[in-house]
Write a protein that holds these residues in place. Structure first.
Motif: not given
Length: 580
Positions: A291, A297, A332
């Motif tokens: 991540s 995201d 994530p």
């Protein structure tokens, strides 16, 4: 670990020494209970005794009749056997065909006699299993006077192959390998030179794992990285063997960014590592590192192999649980979940389950308490039981009677590169998953909260193999019953490892594939097998197509940033070896 008293230490040493000398680290108590269950039920069943006596008489007379009247054209001698031990045409000739026929009658008798009505199901399965092991040792293919292939080879070679086989046997029992053969083996399939050579960098490391990121090999890549967690029972490079059969190289060649976990090979200092440590340090920390590199995201294609797949399913369930948990904060999102030969329901663990009960777990705990871990050789002994025909008797026949040493392949070299299992984690794994089936029952805990596989929402690509003795495909298939997510199930030809290492162009490969849409109907495994589409070739392209269809628009590939590189792949953890 809790300190043990002197009497507890005495018991532990006696139990561990007795099991290692008598039963190859299997629990003698479990084996004795199974035998006693069979013997007592048979002793109090005179009708059953009469049935078995009649069966033995009928099969014995049949064997005598074929032996006395058998000729090369006798229909009872039959054609060459599908069993690899009897495949040669020489087994169709008398008297060897008659020996084979008698052996088949012995197998038929013990298939019926090794269980008695009223026995505990576990005990019945154990007696049947060990009857097969005993017969596997006694097969006429294993002995010089009764194997026509060996006899013909001895004549043709003037006995030189038998002499070489005797030397092989002597070296094995004395532990003194052939220096020339050892030198040749050590020079082949070197990690980082011949295997595990896909270019990449170690980009994260903690006390338990190194995270390898592989360099892009295409101009564009899918934005979602593929994160692979192999089992810690094995070295990770089973998925990155020689360049021609490396799954990792195939994926990066198809435009995927791939991350791989490389597990530490633990020693006595790591005996208190737990399943929570393997989840947190091995999986959650690695996901956080990914991540950090790709953005909070950016979704990830999560993949787990064998026990690594079980751990990945636990993580996916924890991430899917409403609100998550403390340890999943900042992770994530998952775009998909791929489980390769990985069980989530251990109610049907196959023959491996015969070696796991309370007595066996206690014995393993006692063995591990003295050394802090379970060695690769101790684990390998169990797997040899499961594949005794191929891994023990057929191999010994070739090496000791034909004088042929098995030529090492990259897969067999990897298989010999064993790992260890820390004591606490192994205990939790066996008791929680195999004995109590806690994951399928919704009782496995993450951060003190039970997680359920039913909370998995992302699409799942689920892979089983037809001849898997470690993760039987019927057991792998049970995920359909446990969650309502979209599941694409693939049943691959081959075994637990060889079926997975199935690169495009590999001969004699096939697989079945079918999609069960989210909240779709449940099909029994056999019915699924009848209805699923049969395809020739490797399953890898089908998986790659599935991943690509669930990925975003490809983006420009970027090299691995120099400032995050800790070491070149394959890293350092995979190179650490300990003497068992």
């Amino acid at each position: 670990m809790t300190p043990e008293t002197p009497t507890q230490r005495l018991d532990r040493l006696v139990h561990a020494a007795g099991a290692q000398m008598l039963t190859r680290s299997l629990s003698p108590v479990s084996l004795s209970l199974a035998w006693a269950d069979w013997a007592w039920h048979l002793m109090q069943s005179p009708g059953r005794q009469m049935e078995l006596a009649a069966l033995a008489t009928r099969l014995g007379l049949d064997s005598v009749r074929v032996a006395a009247g058998g000729t090369p054209g006798d229909e009872h001698l039959g054609a060459a056997d599908d069993d690899p031990r009897f495949r040669d045409d020489a087994w169709t000739q008398w008297p060897f065909g008659a020996l084979r026929h008698a052996f088949r009658n012995q197998e038929a008798f013990w298939r019926e006699a090794a269980s008695t009505p009223g026995m505990k199901a576990q005990h019945a399965a154990e007696t049947q299993f060990f009857a097969r092991q005993w017969l596997g040792m006694l097969t006429p293919a294993n002995w010089l006077p009764t194997n026509p292939v060996v006899l013909a080879d001895a004549v043709e070679s003037g006995g030189t192959h038998l002499v070489q086989g005797a030397m092989n046997w002597l070296r094995d029992i004395t532990g003194q390998p052939d220096p020339q053969a050892l030198a040749q083996e050590d020079s082949r399939f070197v990690v980082g030179r011949d295997v595990a050579v896909t270019p990449g960098k170690v980009v994260y490391r903690n006390r338990l794992v190194e995270l390898i990121r592989y360099a892009p090999q295409t101009k564009t890549v899918c934005p979602e990285p593929v994160f692979i967690v192999p089992s810690w029972i094995m070295k990770y490079y089973v998925l990155d063997l020689s360049p021609h059969n490396s799954l990792v190289r195939y994926l990066v060649g198809e435009g995927h960014t791939v991350y791989m976990v490389s597990w530490l090979n633990p020693d006595a200092r790591d005996q208190d590592l737990s399943m929570d440590d393997y989840l947190g340090l091995g999986l959650f920390d690695a996901l956080r590192a990914i991540s950090h590199f790709h953005g909070a995201d950016q979704a990830v294609h999560a993949t787990g192999y064998c026990l690594g797949g079980t751990l990945m399913a636990i993580a996916a369930a924890a991430l899917g649980r409403h609100g998550g948990s403390a340890s999943t904060k900042g992770l994530p999102p998952l775009r998909s979940l791929t489980l390769i030969a990985a069980q989530t329901d251990f109610s049907e663990p196959g023959e491996l389950g015969l070696f796991i009960d309370e007595s066996q777990v206690r014995l393993l705990d006692e063995i591990m308490r003295g050394q802090g871990y379970l060695t690769g050789k101790q684990m390998a002994g169990t797997f040899q039981f499961l594949h005794s025909r191929e891994l023990v008797w057929t191999r010994r026949m070739r090496e000791y009677l034909l004088g042929e040493r098995e030529e090492r392949s990259d897969l067999s070299a990897w298989n010999a590169d064993t790992t260890r299992m820390p004591a606490l984690m192994h205990h939790q794994y066996l008791t929680g998953l195999y004995l109590h089936n806690a994951l399928a029952g919704g009782r496995w805990r993450v951060d003190g909260h039970a997680v359920s596989v039913a909370d998995i929402r992302v699409p799942v690509f689920l892979i089983g193999t037809e001849n898997d003795h470690v993760s039987p495909w019927h057991s792998v298939y049970q995920l359909h019953r446990l969650c309502d997510a979209e599941v694409t199930f693939v049943l691959v030809a081959g075994g637990h490892n060889a079926g997975i290492i199935s690169e495009p162009g590999h001969p004699r490969r096939h697989y079945r594939i079918a999609l069960r849409r989210a909240r779709g109907p449940w099909l029994h495994a056999e019915r699924w097998q009848q209805q699923a589409e049969l395809r020739d070739g490797s399953w890898w392209p089908a998986w790659q197509t599935w991943l690509a269809a669930r990925s975003g628009t490809p983006v420009r590939a970027k090299p691995i940033p120099a400032d995050v590189a800790i070491a070149d792949a394959p890293g350092t953890f995979v190179l650490k070896r300990y003497a068992d």
